[in-house]
Design an enzyme around this catalytic site. Structure first.
Site, PDB file in Angstrom:
ATOM      1  N   MET A 255       3.306   1.473   4.787  1.00 20.01           N
ATOM      2  CA  MET A 255       3.669   2.845   4.446  1.00 20.01           C
ATOM      3  C   MET A 255       5.152   3.011   4.709  1.00 20.01           C
ATOM      4  O   MET A 255       5.744   2.268   5.483  1.00 20.01           O
ATOM      5  CB  MET A 255       2.929   3.840   5.354  1.00 20.01           C
ATOM      6  CG  MET A 255       1.448   3.975   5.081  1.00 20.01           C
ATOM      7  SD  MET A 255       0.776   5.439   5.878  1.00 20.01           S
ATOM      8  CE  MET A 255       1.064   5.084   7.598  1.00 20.01           C
TER       9      MET A 255
ATOM     10  N   LYS B  21       4.097   7.739   2.169  1.00 20.93           N
ATOM     11  CA  LYS B  21       3.595   7.144   0.920  1.00 20.93           C
ATOM     12  C   LYS B  21       3.274   5.692   1.237  1.00 20.93           C
ATOM     13  O   LYS B  21       3.937   5.075   2.088  1.00 20.93           O
ATOM     14  CB  LYS B  21       4.650   7.237  -0.191  1.00 20.93           C
ATOM     15  CG  LYS B  21       5.902   6.426   0.065  1.00 20.93           C
ATOM     16  CD  LYS B  21       6.792   6.395  -1.163  1.00 20.93           C
ATOM     17  CE  LYS B  21       7.789   5.249  -1.143  1.00 20.93           C
ATOM     18  NZ  LYS B  21       8.852   5.374  -0.157  1.00 20.93           N
TER      19      LYS B  21
ATOM     20  N   SER C 160       7.091  -1.186   6.205  1.00 21.51           N
ATOM     21  CA  SER C 160       6.878  -2.517   6.776  1.00 21.51           C
ATOM     22  C   SER C 160       5.579  -3.084   6.227  1.00 21.51           C
ATOM     23  O   SER C 160       4.672  -2.321   5.861  1.00 21.51           O
ATOM     24  CB  SER C 160       6.832  -2.468   8.307  1.00 21.51           C
ATOM     25  OG  SER C 160       5.520  -2.211   8.734  1.00 21.51           O
TER      26      SER C 160
ATOM     27  N   GLU D  75      10.927  -0.242  -5.175  1.00 26.07           N
ATOM     28  CA  GLU D  75       9.834   0.721  -5.356  1.00 26.07           C
ATOM     29  C   GLU D  75      10.320   2.125  -5.020  1.00 26.07           C
ATOM     30  O   GLU D  75      10.145   3.074  -5.796  1.00 26.07           O
ATOM     31  CB  GLU D  75       8.635   0.369  -4.456  1.00 26.07           C
ATOM     32  CG  GLU D  75       7.871  -0.882  -4.851  1.00 26.07           C
ATOM     33  CD  GLU D  75       8.483  -2.174  -4.314  1.00 26.07           C
ATOM     34  OE1 GLU D  75       9.593  -2.107  -3.723  1.00 26.07           O
ATOM     35  OE2 GLU D  75       7.877  -3.246  -4.491  1.00 26.07           O
TER      36      GLU D  75
ATOM     37  N   THR E 198       2.532  -1.755   8.442  1.00 28.12           N
ATOM     38  CA  THR E 198       1.988  -0.397   8.254  1.00 28.12           C
ATOM     39  C   THR E 198       1.658  -0.136   6.793  1.00 28.12           C
ATOM     40  O   THR E 198       0.811   0.692   6.486  1.00 28.12           O
ATOM     41  CB  THR E 198       3.022   0.649   8.686  1.00 28.12           C
ATOM     42  OG1 THR E 198       4.187   0.493   7.861  1.00 28.12           O
ATOM     43  CG2 THR E 198       3.413   0.464  10.141  1.00 28.12           C
TER      44      THR E 198
ATOM     45  N   ASP F  54       8.831 -15.188  -1.909  1.00 28.78           N
ATOM     46  CA  ASP F  54      10.196 -14.694  -2.057  1.00 28.78           C
ATOM     47  C   ASP F  54      10.588 -13.678  -1.002  1.00 28.78           C
ATOM     48  O   ASP F  54      11.762 -13.409  -0.813  1.00 28.78           O
ATOM     49  CB  ASP F  54      10.372 -14.074  -3.444  1.00 28.78           C
ATOM     50  CG  ASP F  54       9.623 -12.756  -3.560  1.00 28.78           C
ATOM     51  OD1 ASP F  54       8.521 -12.651  -2.983  1.00 28.78           O
ATOM     52  OD2 ASP F  54      10.128 -11.834  -4.212  1.00 28.78           O
TER      53      ASP F  54
ATOM     54  N   ASP G 288      14.650   5.180   1.057  1.00 30.96           N
ATOM     55  CA  ASP G 288      13.904   3.923   0.873  1.00 30.96           C
ATOM     56  C   ASP G 288      14.709   3.016  -0.057  1.00 30.96           C
ATOM     57  O   ASP G 288      14.852   3.289  -1.246  1.00 30.96           O
ATOM     58  CB  ASP G 288      12.529   4.235   0.267  1.00 30.96           C
ATOM     59  CG  ASP G 288      11.638   3.006   0.194  1.00 30.96           C
ATOM     60  OD1 ASP G 288      12.137   1.883   0.437  1.00 30.96           O
ATOM     61  OD2 ASP G 288      10.438   3.172  -0.105  1.00 30.96           O
TER      62      ASP G 288
ATOM     63  N   ASP H 195       2.617 -15.886  -3.463  1.00 32.06           N
ATOM     64  CA  ASP H 195       2.784 -14.477  -3.198  1.00 32.06           C
ATOM     65  C   ASP H 195       2.708 -13.780  -4.556  1.00 32.06           C
ATOM     66  O   ASP H 195       3.031 -14.378  -5.571  1.00 32.06           O
ATOM     67  CB  ASP H 195       4.152 -14.388  -2.511  1.00 32.06           C
ATOM     68  CG  ASP H 195       4.765 -13.041  -2.550  1.00 32.06           C
ATOM     69  OD1 ASP H 195       4.169 -12.149  -1.955  1.00 32.06           O
ATOM     70  OD2 ASP H 195       5.831 -12.899  -3.148  1.00 32.06           O
TER      71      ASP H 195
HETATM   72  N1  LIG Z   1       8.532   0.961  -0.310  1.00 26.86           N
HETATM   73  C1  LIG Z   1       7.267   1.113  -0.022  1.00 26.86           C
HETATM   74  N2  LIG Z   1       6.853   2.233   0.613  1.00 26.86           N
HETATM   75  C2  LIG Z   1       5.573   2.394   0.919  1.00 26.86           C
HETATM   76  N3  LIG Z   1       4.611   1.536   0.645  1.00 26.86           N
HETATM   77  C3  LIG Z   1       4.935   0.416   0.010  1.00 26.86           C
HETATM   78  C4  LIG Z   1       6.278   0.144  -0.360  1.00 26.86           C
HETATM   79  N4  LIG Z   1       6.303  -1.070  -0.960  1.00 26.86           N
HETATM   80  C5  LIG Z   1       5.051  -1.523  -0.963  1.00 26.86           C
HETATM   81  N5  LIG Z   1       4.202  -0.652  -0.383  1.00 26.86           N
HETATM   82  C6  LIG Z   1       2.765  -0.793  -0.174  1.00 26.86           C
HETATM   83  O1  LIG Z   1       2.510  -1.876   0.703  1.00 26.86           O
HETATM   84  C7  LIG Z   1       1.673  -2.820   0.088  1.00 26.86           C
HETATM   85  C8  LIG Z   1       2.038  -4.215   0.542  1.00 26.86           C
HETATM   86  O2  LIG Z   1       3.417  -4.511   0.282  1.00 26.86           O
HETATM   87  P1  LIG Z   1       3.894  -5.750  -0.619  1.00 26.86           P
HETATM   88  O3  LIG Z   1       3.236  -5.639  -1.932  1.00 26.86           O
HETATM   89  O4  LIG Z   1       5.351  -5.882  -0.575  1.00 26.86           O
HETATM   90  O5  LIG Z   1       3.207  -6.927   0.199  1.00 26.86           O
HETATM   91  P2  LIG Z   1       3.308  -8.475   0.050  1.00 26.86           P
HETATM   92  O6  LIG Z   1       2.496  -9.039   1.141  1.00 26.86           O
HETATM   93  O7  LIG Z   1       4.725  -8.889  -0.053  1.00 26.86           O
HETATM   94  O8  LIG Z   1       2.554  -8.834  -1.245  1.00 26.86           O
HETATM   95  P3  LIG Z   1       3.109  -9.330  -2.612  1.00 26.86           P
HETATM   96  O9  LIG Z   1       4.593  -9.404  -2.537  1.00 26.86           O
HETATM   97  O10 LIG Z   1       2.475 -10.625  -2.852  1.00 26.86           O
HETATM   98  O11 LIG Z   1       2.590  -8.308  -3.561  1.00 26.86           O
HETATM   99  C9  LIG Z   1       1.859  -2.599  -1.383  1.00 26.86           C
HETATM  100  O12 LIG Z   1       0.751  -2.988  -2.086  1.00 26.86           O
HETATM  101  C10 LIG Z   1       2.082  -1.105  -1.469  1.00 26.86           C
HETATM  102  O13 LIG Z   1       0.853  -0.416  -1.505  1.00 26.86           O
HETATM  103 MG   LIG Z   2       6.306  -9.737  -1.363  1.00 24.94          MG
END
Ligand SMILES: Nc1ncnc2c1ncn2[C@@H]1O[C@H](COP(=O)(O)OP(=O)(O)OP(=O)(O)O)[C@@H](O)[C@H]1O
Ligand SMILES: [Mg+2]
Ligand SMILES: [K+]
Length: 695
Positions: free
Chosen positions: A391, A408, A386, A356, A389, A531, A352, A315
């Site tokens: 977003m 966002k 989630s 982030e 989404t 994680d 939130d 990840d």
């Molecule tokens: N709190 C948030 N609010 C809105 N969008 C978010 C938020 N956190 C992440 N994102 C968006 O969602 C996308 C995917 O989330 P995230 O990065 O957690 O995915 P993941 O599958 O866990 O990947 P990794 O942890 O390997 O980067 C992010 O690249 C970002 O653009």
């Molecule tokens: Mg992750």
């Protein structure tokens, strides 16, 4: 908690000696079919000896002393195998105990309601239950594994990780798990207890090293079946020798019939007692070595699978990068002021709880002087982030701004959202997104209804020293693939910086799962490190699933290993340990089977010289007498188990050379060694018996 115990530490040897006798119970012996045969043989020869004592006119072909000596050495054989297993278990338990020391009974502040400021009363940690909420304040010990539901605090996890720098634990996101036994240094946390006492991953691992609960791995079962088959073959062979011998003596009208004691000795020497006696110790020792690398394995099967891993999936955020993505800058769309963008971004982030989201609120406050607002006073409804989404945001329900929604999130997700509302995604914003992504940062696009306001840049840092370690994995023939929910450009930039072989971007939890299944469908063994909660399904599917200790409870529950150091390149050590386990087992099996050849030469001529005197030509070792030959072979067979305990527990030295070369080398060393060593050993024992006038 890196403990490096000396192999024969007296503190471990004493209880292991006691355990060797405890393990003489039939229930314990039955679990190991090869040693069970020796056990029965010991009982049988002991019975023969006792019977001879009551027979005043005893005139067997062999002296009582010989029968006693054989039965004693057979008991030693069983005890030595018990000792090997007990010592391996003792070592694991000692390591586990150093962790268990953390689990000392403490008092917890049990909250009457799951929120900060509620009433609490003191409750012993071992009376807490899953789902209870506790308040943990500066100086308090975390009573049990749990999830932070409110608050931010620095936590000292050094007791578990050995890392002295405190870590931040906070509600929401991937930094919300706390481990029992760690200590809160500053501020406070409200924690929901995630496990019942005795059910944490630590407890599960402790239970596993306690032999009875350790499940045999598929490889171990396969090997055990082979060993049982060999044992049965030799059992039949030896059993037919008796009537055969009687018949031969009758036909010749001369000679002496082989004795039961000699037959039992032959059987024990021929069945694979060396590997049979050490097999379970080897398995337990593998888990011990994992613990030495600060990895807690909750499945023996995973330790073994680690030795054959072909693909490693990682990840991105939190595994390859440090994982606390912080808002660093805001790039407004044309015609939008920075202030406007910051305002909307902050509104969308007020509730939130992810790092982030919180960092956006902080940036808006410090850089643009925007004060936090109360989301309930605004009559707004928060839309959680989630991984589906991609977003998060806020919907307003008040009369002043009916149907106003701010979002966002990932560029593509927000694009789709504004387009369904009839809006347009400005090309300038598109360029800004690409520009941020190429730097390896995560772009979050902010939109107020159908209007795109701009982009927030989230910065993250690649963990140190990763590139070299991935290169090493490549040399071992393991492909590394980074999977992330982030966009392609960010993924490509981080992939290049970290030096992974391939990456999958914009991956949903289902896509991660599918990727693993596809690789497994091709017959590959997949390891995954992650994680986050959204990694949990993939972790559950992977053959070797390493959860970061900093990760969420869900990730740790889904995995079959937890890396206390939260280091994604730890897989290197994990693979080495797995390979070493497989090699040790293979080498000792080879050695054990090769050993038999010499024993044939020692025992067969000795046994049948009574029937066929010309067989003495086979006595190539020039052993003193038939009885000394049989006794020497039995003694050697017992002592070799003790002699190989260090190898079984520490593992054969691992070298990063190709699998075929390794196999050849091992066949040479352990096959040839297995052939030669017993010739020398049996001869030496025979000589010693003569010198000491014991035969
Ligand atoms: N709190 C948030 N609010 C809105 N969008 C978010 C938020 N956190 C992440 N994102 C968006 O969602 C996308 C995917 O989330 P995230 O990065 O957690 O995915 P993941 O599958 O866990 O990947 P990794 O942890 O390997 O980067 C992010 O690249 C970002 O653009
Ligand atoms: Mg992750
Ligand atoms: K044997």
């Amino acid at each position: 908690m890196k403990t490096n115990l000396p192999l024969f530490d007296p503190q471990l040897v004493k209880p292991a000696l006691v355990q060797s006798f405890v393990k003489l119970s039939p229930q314990a012996q039955w679990r190991n079919p090869v040693m069970f045969v020796v056990y029965i043989g010991s009982l049988l020869t002991t019975g023969l000896f006792v019977a001879s004592l009551f027979d005043a006119s005893y005139a067997g072909t062999e002296g009582r002393a010989f029968i006693l000596a054989i039965s004693l050495w057979l008991w030693f054989t069983v005890l030595f195998a018990n000792f090997a297993e007990a010592l391996a278990e003792g070592r694991s338990k000692a390591q586990a105990a150093s962790l268990r020391g953390l689990k000392a009974r403490t008092w917890a502040k049990k909250l009457h309601e799951p929120k900060h400021g509620a009433q609490w009363h003191p409750q012993p940690s071992d009376e807490l239950r899953k789902g209870d909420t506790v308040l943990i304040e500066a100086g308090d010990m975390v009573p049990l594994d749990g999830v932070v539901i409110e608050g931010v605090a620095s936590v000292d996890e050094s007791a578990i990780t050995g890392e002295s720098a405190p870590v931040i634990r906070e509600s929401g996101g991937d930094f919300s798990a706390v481990t029992g036994g760690t200590r809160v240094l500053s501020d406070w946390l409200v924690v929901r207890v995630a496990v019942n006492p005795g059910e944490s991953f630590l407890d599960r691992m402790i239970a596993m090293v306690e032999g009875a609960k350790r499940q045999k791995t598929p490889n171990e079962i396969a090997l055990t079946i082979l060993l049982i088959a060999l044992t049965l073959v030799f059992l039949v062979v030896t059993a037919t020798l008796l009537p055969y011998s009687i018949f031969s003596v009758e036909a010749a009208g001369a000679g002496t019939v082989v004795t039961v004691t000699a037959l039992v000795s032959l059987l024990v020497c021929l069945i694979p007692t060396t590997i049979g006696g050490l097999l379970s110790a080897i398995g337990v020792a593998g888990m011990s070595r994992m613990m030495q690398a600060n990895v807690i394995a909750t499945s023996g099967r995973a330790v073994e699978a680690a030795g054959d891993v072909d693909v490693l999936l990682l990840d991105k955020t939190g595994t390859i990068t440090l994982g606390n993505r912080q808002a660093a800058s805001m790039l407004p769309a044309p015609g939008v002021s920075e202030q406007q963008l910051a305002d909307a971004a902050q509104l969308a982030s007020l509730a939130d709880e992810t790092p982030e989201g919180r960092s956006i609120v902080v940036l808006a406050k410090t850089r643009f002087g925007l004060r936090e607002r109360d989301i309930t006073a605004l009559q707004a409804h928060f839309v959680h982030f989630s991984a589906q989404t991609r977003m998060s945001g806020v919907d307003f329900g008040d009369a002043a701004a009916p149907n106003r929604s701010i979002r966002k999130g990932a560029g593509e997700a927000v694009r789709a959202w504004v387009e369904t509302l009839g809006g347009r995604f400005p090309s300038e914003v598109n360029d800004a997104v690409d520009q941020i992504a190429r730097r390896g940062s995560t772009p979050l696009v902010v939109a107020d209804g159908a209007r795109v306001l701009g982009v927030v840049e989230l910065k993250d840092i690649v963990k140190g020293g990763i590139k070299e370690r991935f290169a090493e994995l490549r040399r071992m023939g393991i492909k590394t693939v980074m999977i992330t929910g982030d966009n392609r450009l960010t993924a490509a930039a981080i992939a290049a910086e970290a030096g992974v072989d391939d990456f999958l971007a914009e991956a949903t939890p289902e896509a991660k799962l599918k990727l693993i299944r596809d690789y497994q469908g091709e017959g590959r063994l997949v390891a995954m490190t992650g994680d986050g909660t959204n990694d949990a399904p993939a972790l559950a599917q992977a053959d070797v699933a390493v959860a970061m200790n900093t990760g969420t409870q869900a990730a740790k529950e889904a995995g079959n290993m937890v890396d206390l150091d939260s280091n994604p390149t730890k897989l290197l050590e994990i693979v080495e340990t797995g390979k070493q386990l497989l090699m040790t087992r293979g080498s000792l099996t080879t050695f054990s089977i090769a050993n038999d050849v010499a024993k044939y030469f020692a025992i067969i001529p000795a046994m049948f010289v009574g029937v066929y005197p010309q067989l003495s030509a086979l006595n190539v070792m020039g052993l003193h007498s038939p009885t000394s030959a049989i006794l020497s072979a039995v003694i050697f067979n017992a002592l070799i188990i003790i002699a190989l305990i260090p190898l079984a527990l520490q593992g054969v030295p691992y070298r990063a050379i190709g699998a075929a070369a390794l196999l050849r080398r091992n066949l040479l060393v352990y096959g040839l060694g297995g052939l030669i060593v017993p010739f020398i050993g049996i001869k030496a024992i025979d000589w010693l018996l003569v010198v000491l006038h014991l035969v």
